[in-house]
Design a protein around this motif. Sequence first.
Motif, PDB file in Angstrom:
ATOM      1  N   ARG A  82       0.782  -1.160  -0.049  1.00 15.95           N
ATOM      2  CA  ARG A  82       0.043   0.005   0.042  1.00 15.95           C
ATOM      3  C   ARG A  82       0.828   1.212  -0.012  1.00 15.95           C
ATOM      4  NH1 ARG A  82      -4.766  -0.305   4.217  1.00 15.95           N
ATOM      5  NH2 ARG A  82      -5.842   0.839   2.969  1.00 15.95           N
ATOM      6  N   HIS A  83       0.489   2.425  -0.574  1.00 18.56           N
ATOM      7  CA  HIS A  83       0.978   3.535  -0.623  1.00 18.56           C
ATOM      8  C   HIS A  83       0.873   4.500   0.621  1.00 18.56           C
ATOM      9  CE1 HIS A  83       2.076   3.337  -4.975  1.00 18.56           C
ATOM     10  NE2 HIS A  83       0.627   3.285  -5.040  1.00 18.56           N
ATOM     11  N   LEU A  84       1.900   4.723   1.381  1.00 15.44           N
ATOM     12  CA  LEU A  84       1.911   5.359   2.494  1.00 15.44           C
ATOM     13  C   LEU A  84       2.122   6.954   2.254  1.00 15.44           C
ATOM     14  CD1 LEU A  84       2.188   5.708   5.590  1.00 15.44           C
ATOM     15  CD2 LEU A  84       4.683   5.623   5.190  1.00 15.44           C
ATOM     16  N   THR A  85       0.997   7.781   2.931  1.00 12.44           N
ATOM     17  CA  THR A  85       1.107   9.191   2.719  1.00 12.44           C
ATOM     18  C   THR A  85       0.514   9.930   3.943  1.00 12.44           C
ATOM     19  OG1 THR A  85      -1.273   9.463   1.989  1.00 12.44           O
ATOM     20  CG2 THR A  85       0.499   9.261   0.100  1.00 12.44           C
ATOM     21  N   VAL A  86       0.788  11.075   3.967  1.00 12.36           N
ATOM     22  CA  VAL A  86       0.164  11.976   5.166  1.00 12.36           C
ATOM     23  C   VAL A  86      -0.957  12.826   4.571  1.00 12.36           C
ATOM     24  CG1 VAL A  86       2.319  11.829   6.588  1.00 12.36           C
ATOM     25  CG2 VAL A  86       1.870  13.716   4.775  1.00 12.36           C
ATOM     26  N   ALA A  87      -1.946  13.028   5.706  1.00 13.53           N
ATOM     27  CA  ALA A  87      -3.239  13.782   5.137  1.00 13.53           C
ATOM     28  C   ALA A  87      -3.465  14.689   6.451  1.00 13.53           C
ATOM     29  CB  ALA A  87      -4.321  12.796   5.023  1.00 13.53           C
ATOM     30  N   VAL A  95      -1.826   9.262   9.207  1.00 11.63           N
ATOM     31  CA  VAL A  95      -1.404   8.605   8.404  1.00 11.63           C
ATOM     32  C   VAL A  95      -2.549   8.183   7.307  1.00 11.63           C
ATOM     33  CG1 VAL A  95      -0.484   6.161   7.988  1.00 11.63           C
ATOM     34  CG2 VAL A  95       0.482   7.488   9.806  1.00 11.63           C
ATOM     35  N   ALA A  96      -2.177   7.951   6.093  1.00 13.29           N
ATOM     36  CA  ALA A  96      -3.307   7.783   5.026  1.00 13.29           C
ATOM     37  C   ALA A  96      -2.422   6.439   4.127  1.00 13.29           C
ATOM     38  CB  ALA A  96      -3.565   8.994   4.193  1.00 13.29           C
ATOM     39  N   LEU A  97      -3.234   5.483   3.981  1.00 17.25           N
ATOM     40  CA  LEU A  97      -2.661   4.284   3.193  1.00 17.25           C
ATOM     41  C   LEU A  97      -3.684   4.195   2.047  1.00 17.25           C
ATOM     42  CD1 LEU A  97      -1.906   1.720   6.141  1.00 17.25           C
ATOM     43  CD2 LEU A  97      -0.301   3.159   4.864  1.00 17.25           C
ATOM     44  N   ASP A  98      -2.913   3.950   0.875  1.00 14.79           N
ATOM     45  CA  ASP A  98      -3.868   3.974  -0.312  1.00 14.79           C
ATOM     46  C   ASP A  98      -3.491   2.813  -1.228  1.00 14.79           C
ATOM     47  OD1 ASP A  98      -4.787   4.478  -2.956  1.00 14.79           O
ATOM     48  OD2 ASP A  98      -3.455   6.266  -3.412  1.00 14.79           O
ATOM     49  N   ASP A  99      -4.585   2.059  -1.657  1.00 13.12           N
ATOM     50  CA  ASP A  99      -4.489   0.818  -2.324  1.00 13.12           C
ATOM     51  C   ASP A  99      -4.496   0.965  -3.893  1.00 13.12           C
ATOM     52  OD1 ASP A  99      -4.335  -1.614  -1.477  1.00 13.12           O
ATOM     53  OD2 ASP A  99      -6.257  -2.009  -0.756  1.00 13.12           O
ATOM     54  N   GLY A 100      -4.167   2.273  -4.394  1.00 17.18           N
ATOM     55  CA  GLY A 100      -4.188   2.513  -5.556  1.00 17.18           C
ATOM     56  C   GLY A 100      -3.153   1.754  -6.529  1.00 17.18           C
ATOM     57  N   ASN A 101      -2.906   2.330  -7.872  1.00 13.51           N
ATOM     58  CA  ASN A 101      -1.873   1.645  -8.666  1.00 13.51           C
ATOM     59  C   ASN A 101      -0.576   1.981  -8.310  1.00 13.51           C
ATOM     60  OD1 ASN A 101      -4.187   0.797 -10.250  1.00 13.51           O
ATOM     61  ND2 ASN A 101      -4.265   2.769 -11.403  1.00 13.51           N
ATOM     62  N   LEU A 102       0.207   1.193  -8.975  1.00 16.41           N
ATOM     63  CA  LEU A 102       1.657   1.412  -8.909  1.00 16.41           C
ATOM     64  C   LEU A 102       2.069   2.938  -9.286  1.00 16.41           C
ATOM     65  CD1 LEU A 102       3.193  -1.883 -10.647  1.00 16.41           C
ATOM     66  CD2 LEU A 102       2.577  -1.666  -8.228  1.00 16.41           C
ATOM     67  N   VAL A 103       3.087   3.648  -8.667  1.00 11.32           N
ATOM     68  CA  VAL A 103       3.575   4.752  -8.982  1.00 11.32           C
ATOM     69  C   VAL A 103       5.059   4.408  -9.085  1.00 11.32           C
ATOM     70  CG1 VAL A 103       3.856   6.919  -8.225  1.00 11.32           C
ATOM     71  CG2 VAL A 103       1.719   5.935  -7.742  1.00 11.32           C
ATOM     72  N   SER A 104       5.617   4.980 -10.267  1.00 16.97           N
ATOM     73  CA  SER A 104       6.838   4.802 -10.398  1.00 16.97           C
ATOM     74  C   SER A 104       7.421   3.506 -10.612  1.00 16.97           C
ATOM     75  CB  SER A 104       7.675   5.818  -9.715  1.00 16.97           C
ATOM     76  OG  SER A 104       7.419   7.159  -9.585  1.00 16.97           O
ATOM     77  N   GLY A 105       6.377   2.494 -10.795  1.00 21.44           N
ATOM     78  CA  GLY A 105       6.777   1.048 -10.909  1.00 21.44           C
ATOM     79  C   GLY A 105       6.694   0.555  -9.651  1.00 21.44           C
ATOM     80  N   HIS A 106       6.000   1.235  -8.369  1.00 22.12           N
ATOM     81  CA  HIS A 106       6.103   0.389  -7.211  1.00 22.12           C
ATOM     82  C   HIS A 106       4.806   0.726  -6.240  1.00 22.12           C
ATOM     83  CE1 HIS A 106      10.466  -0.452  -7.487  1.00 22.12           C
ATOM     84  NE2 HIS A 106      10.475   0.715  -8.102  1.00 22.12           N
ATOM     85  N   LYS A 107       4.702  -0.128  -5.424  1.00 23.31           N
ATOM     86  CA  LYS A 107       3.727   0.313  -4.303  1.00 23.31           C
ATOM     87  C   LYS A 107       4.189  -0.645  -3.174  1.00 23.31           C
ATOM     88  CE  LYS A 107      -0.699  -1.676  -4.587  1.00 23.31           C
ATOM     89  NZ  LYS A 107      -2.066  -1.835  -4.793  1.00 23.31           N
ATOM     90  N   LEU A 113       4.841   8.960  -1.414  1.00 26.47           N
ATOM     91  CA  LEU A 113       5.097   9.302  -0.138  1.00 26.47           C
ATOM     92  C   LEU A 113       5.516  10.915  -0.058  1.00 26.47           C
ATOM     93  CD1 LEU A 113       5.215   9.248   3.076  1.00 26.47           C
ATOM     94  CD2 LEU A 113       7.909   8.163   2.517  1.00 26.47           C
ATOM     95  N   PHE A 114       6.663  11.325  -0.981  1.00 29.93           N
ATOM     96  CA  PHE A 114       7.045  12.424  -0.825  1.00 29.93           C
ATOM     97  C   PHE A 114       6.154  13.644  -1.423  1.00 29.93           C
ATOM     98  CE2 PHE A 114      11.878  11.439  -1.560  1.00 29.93           C
ATOM     99  CZ  PHE A 114      11.920  10.695  -0.449  1.00 29.93           C
ATOM    100  N   LEU A 115       5.404  13.190  -2.394  1.00 30.75           N
ATOM    101  CA  LEU A 115       4.374  14.251  -2.938  1.00 30.75           C
ATOM    102  C   LEU A 115       3.355  14.522  -1.943  1.00 30.75           C
ATOM    103  CD1 LEU A 115       4.120  12.810  -6.842  1.00 30.75           C
ATOM    104  CD2 LEU A 115       4.814  15.113  -5.875  1.00 30.75           C
ATOM    105  N   SER A 116       3.255  13.624  -0.926  1.00 32.46           N
ATOM    106  CA  SER A 116       1.991  14.067   0.039  1.00 32.46           C
ATOM    107  C   SER A 116       2.509  15.316   0.757  1.00 32.46           C
ATOM    108  CB  SER A 116       1.427  12.660   0.822  1.00 32.46           C
ATOM    109  OG  SER A 116       2.604  12.155   1.461  1.00 32.46           O
ATOM    110  N   PHE A 117       3.676  15.423   0.787  1.00 32.27           N
ATOM    111  CA  PHE A 117       4.453  16.458   1.664  1.00 32.27           C
ATOM    112  C   PHE A 117       4.334  17.886   0.886  1.00 32.27           C
ATOM    113  CE2 PHE A 117       5.831  12.717   3.682  1.00 32.27           C
ATOM    114  CZ  PHE A 117       5.897  13.121   4.996  1.00 32.27           C
ATOM    115  N   LYS A 118       3.886  17.767  -0.366  1.00 28.77           N
ATOM    116  CA  LYS A 118       3.672  18.982  -1.175  1.00 28.77           C
ATOM    117  C   LYS A 118       3.171  20.066  -0.410  1.00 28.77           C
ATOM    118  CE  LYS A 118       3.607  20.291  -6.110  1.00 28.77           C
ATOM    119  NZ  LYS A 118       3.274  19.721  -7.346  1.00 28.77           N
ATOM    120  N   SER A 119       2.068  19.949   0.154  1.00 24.76           N
ATOM    121  CA  SER A 119       1.311  21.072   0.686  1.00 24.76           C
ATOM    122  C   SER A 119       1.551  21.343   2.102  1.00 24.76           C
ATOM    123  CB  SER A 119      -0.220  20.869   0.244  1.00 24.76           C
ATOM    124  OG  SER A 119      -0.532  19.617   1.145  1.00 24.76           O
TER     125      SER A 119
END
Length: 205
Positions: A82-87, A95-107, A113-119
């Motif tokens: 699962r993808h790990l992000t912050v919300a 903590v937010a976990l996402d069951d979405g598609n592969l990103v950059s070939g990985h999940k 993770l990094f992009l969730s810190f953008k805001s």
Amino acid sequence: MAEVKGLIAIGASTGGPRALQHILSQFPPSFPAALFVVQHMPHTFTRPFAERLNNLCALQVVEAVHGERVLGGKVYVSPGNRHLTVAQKGKDLRVALDDGNLVSGHKPSVDQLFLSFKSVRHLPVALVLLTGMGKDGANGMKQVKEANPAVVTLAQDASSCIVFGMPKAAIEAGCVDEVLPLASMADKIVEIVDGWDTEGGENLE
């Protein structure tokens, strides 16, 4: 564990478990930042990996659980599938976990993770790329750095990497503040966190 005074996100792949153990085991129990870890690893291994780190580190290390409140002095390891992000939830980060598609070939994906810190503006942030094959994390680091130049970005150097792929991609993208050997990475992170005051950034309304 206490109120979070800053956020650190670390991405790793090949050679990452040993590198992460080396870094995380050097942080003191009073460490005020929250740490998020994406290690490319099958999902059956991430919980035992987190438990092993928890036994070796002064900080509490857990496999991340969706919806839990982000606290200082705690390490959140992404589940291996699962993808790990912050919300942002009100004044809290969750903590937010996402069951979405592969990103950059990985999940999980370091980019995700990094992009969730953008805001994130109300807390200081540091992004770290360690040893690993491929380019996961470089694009996310670049986008976050461009959105908020105050974000600190670090990469492991070639001589101490098992595979100098992910750090090299970020260095070539021009978004890394400092390139360090593994032996110096923990001290540098502690130095950065020591420099963060309680304000940390722009407070969100």
